[in-house]
Design a protein around this motif. Structure first.
Motif, PDB file in Angstrom:
ATOM      1  N   VAL A  17       0.733  -0.869  -0.154  1.00 37.04           N
ATOM      2  CA  VAL A  17       0.501   0.008   0.107  1.00 37.04           C
ATOM      3  C   VAL A  17       0.780   1.161   0.096  1.00 37.04           C
ATOM      4  CG1 VAL A  17      -1.713   1.723   1.465  1.00 37.04           C
ATOM      5  CG2 VAL A  17      -1.677  -1.217   1.241  1.00 37.04           C
ATOM      6  N   LEU A  18       1.943   1.300   0.458  1.00 35.38           N
ATOM      7  CA  LEU A  18       3.056   2.100   0.978  1.00 35.38           C
ATOM      8  C   LEU A  18       3.666   2.833  -0.687  1.00 35.38           C
ATOM      9  CD1 LEU A  18       4.489   4.667   2.256  1.00 35.38           C
ATOM     10  CD2 LEU A  18       6.174   2.959   3.199  1.00 35.38           C
ATOM     11  N   SER A  19       4.233   1.457  -1.207  1.00 34.80           N
ATOM     12  CA  SER A  19       4.314   1.412  -2.861  1.00 34.80           C
ATOM     13  C   SER A  19       3.094   2.523  -4.217  1.00 34.80           C
ATOM     14  CB  SER A  19       5.225   0.477  -3.138  1.00 34.80           C
ATOM     15  OG  SER A  19       5.218   0.244  -4.417  1.00 34.80           O
ATOM     16  N   ASP A  20       2.795   1.714  -3.669  1.00 30.11           N
ATOM     17  CA  ASP A  20       2.162   2.168  -4.464  1.00 30.11           C
ATOM     18  C   ASP A  20       1.078   3.687  -4.607  1.00 30.11           C
ATOM     19  OD1 ASP A  20      -1.294   1.901  -6.866  1.00 30.11           O
ATOM     20  OD2 ASP A  20      -1.689   2.849  -4.837  1.00 30.11           O
ATOM     21  N   TRP A  21       0.996   4.087  -3.334  1.00 28.73           N
ATOM     22  CA  TRP A  21       0.454   5.657  -2.252  1.00 28.73           C
ATOM     23  C   TRP A  21       1.857   6.218  -2.850  1.00 28.73           C
ATOM     24  CZ3 TRP A  21       3.919   9.051   0.538  1.00 28.73           C
ATOM     25  CH2 TRP A  21       3.111  10.224   0.883  1.00 28.73           C
ATOM     26  N   LEU A  22       3.027   5.588  -2.375  1.00 27.48           N
ATOM     27  CA  LEU A  22       4.455   6.491  -3.182  1.00 27.48           C
ATOM     28  C   LEU A  22       4.858   7.146  -4.414  1.00 27.48           C
ATOM     29  CD1 LEU A  22       7.342   4.960  -1.306  1.00 27.48           C
ATOM     30  CD2 LEU A  22       6.144   7.599  -0.586  1.00 27.48           C
ATOM     31  N   TYR A  23       4.321   5.711  -4.918  1.00 28.67           N
ATOM     32  CA  TYR A  23       4.155   6.203  -6.382  1.00 28.67           C
ATOM     33  C   TYR A  23       3.504   7.567  -7.149  1.00 28.67           C
ATOM     34  CZ  TYR A  23       4.049   4.924 -11.985  1.00 28.67           C
ATOM     35  OH  TYR A  23       3.354   4.687 -13.370  1.00 28.67           O
ATOM     36  N   LYS A  31       1.615  16.717  -5.953  1.00 27.70           N
ATOM     37  CA  LYS A  31       1.498  16.083  -4.005  1.00 27.70           C
ATOM     38  C   LYS A  31       3.126  16.665  -4.025  1.00 27.70           C
ATOM     39  CE  LYS A  31      -3.020  14.496  -4.835  1.00 27.70           C
ATOM     40  NZ  LYS A  31      -3.436  12.806  -4.753  1.00 27.70           N
ATOM     41  N   LEU A  32       4.102  15.401  -4.242  1.00 27.89           N
ATOM     42  CA  LEU A  32       5.213  15.269  -3.377  1.00 27.89           C
ATOM     43  C   LEU A  32       5.743  16.635  -3.370  1.00 27.89           C
ATOM     44  CD1 LEU A  32       7.175  13.627  -1.833  1.00 27.89           C
ATOM     45  CD2 LEU A  32       8.596  13.791  -4.393  1.00 27.89           C
ATOM     46  N   ILE A  45      12.381   8.701   0.824  1.00 28.89           N
ATOM     47  CA  ILE A  45      11.986   9.055  -0.264  1.00 28.89           C
ATOM     48  C   ILE A  45      11.958   8.128  -1.018  1.00 28.89           C
ATOM     49  CG2 ILE A  45       9.625   9.280  -0.972  1.00 28.89           C
ATOM     50  CD1 ILE A  45       9.064  11.912   0.912  1.00 28.89           C
ATOM     51  N   HIS A  46      12.782   8.412  -2.104  1.00 32.02           N
ATOM     52  CA  HIS A  46      13.163   8.004  -3.356  1.00 32.02           C
ATOM     53  C   HIS A  46      13.754   5.998  -2.933  1.00 32.02           C
ATOM     54  CE1 HIS A  46      12.612  11.151  -6.549  1.00 32.02           C
ATOM     55  NE2 HIS A  46      12.497  11.816  -5.972  1.00 32.02           N
ATOM     56  N   ALA A  47      14.905   6.278  -2.107  1.00 35.90           N
ATOM     57  CA  ALA A  47      15.785   5.081  -1.789  1.00 35.90           C
ATOM     58  C   ALA A  47      14.658   4.382  -1.196  1.00 35.90           C
ATOM     59  CB  ALA A  47      16.100   5.398  -0.317  1.00 35.90           C
ATOM     60  N   ILE A  48      13.328   4.495  -0.086  1.00 32.29           N
ATOM     61  CA  ILE A  48      12.054   3.648  -0.024  1.00 32.29           C
ATOM     62  C   ILE A  48      11.132   3.192  -0.826  1.00 32.29           C
ATOM     63  CG2 ILE A  48      10.669   3.709   1.251  1.00 32.29           C
ATOM     64  CD1 ILE A  48      11.706   5.559   4.085  1.00 32.29           C
ATOM     65  N   SER A  49      10.974   3.690  -1.957  1.00 37.13           N
ATOM     66  CA  SER A  49      10.580   4.050  -2.912  1.00 37.13           C
ATOM     67  C   SER A  49      10.830   2.744  -4.132  1.00 37.13           C
ATOM     68  CB  SER A  49      10.046   5.085  -3.559  1.00 37.13           C
ATOM     69  OG  SER A  49       8.771   5.305  -4.963  1.00 37.13           O
ATOM     70  N   GLY A  50      11.589   3.368  -4.201  1.00 36.46           N
ATOM     71  CA  GLY A  50      13.174   2.293  -5.498  1.00 36.46           C
ATOM     72  C   GLY A  50      12.805   0.389  -4.199  1.00 36.46           C
TER      73      GLY A  50
END
Length: 92
Positions: A17-23, A31-32, A45-50
């Motif tokens: 769910v977090l991955s989808d929200w970050l995307y 929004k970022l 944020i980019h490290a977590i998303s990747g």
């Protein structure tokens, strides 16, 4: 300076769910910038998303949306169960 990495543990549903929200926040909107005006924070944020994007097999599955909705519902139910704990007003 060589810094040791920080390990964050999430359940699979939380990560999905977090991955989808970050995307959505990072790639499909502006929004970022509004949510996180400090660009230095973007590095984390980019490290977590990747990491999430390359770890979760659901990202490439054809039934992505259905799986995402199921994960969201499970998380919401888990949070509701936690909120329904013993009342603080009992015995007061």
């Amino acid at each position: 300076m060589d810094e040791e990495p920080v390990i964050i543990k999430l359940t699979h549903d939380q990560a999905f769910v977090l991955s989808d929200w970050l995307y959505e926040v990072m790639m499909r909107s502006d929004k970022l910038d509004a949510i996180v005006p400090d660009r230095a924070v973007w590095s984390g944020i980019h490290a977590i998303s990747g990491t999430l994007e390359t770890t979760l097999p659901e990202v490439l599955m054809p039934d992505y949306n259905g799986r995402l909705e199921q994960a969201r519902q499970r998380l919401i139910e888990t949070m509701a169960d936690a909120d329904d704990g013993p009342s603080r007003s009992q015995g007061s």
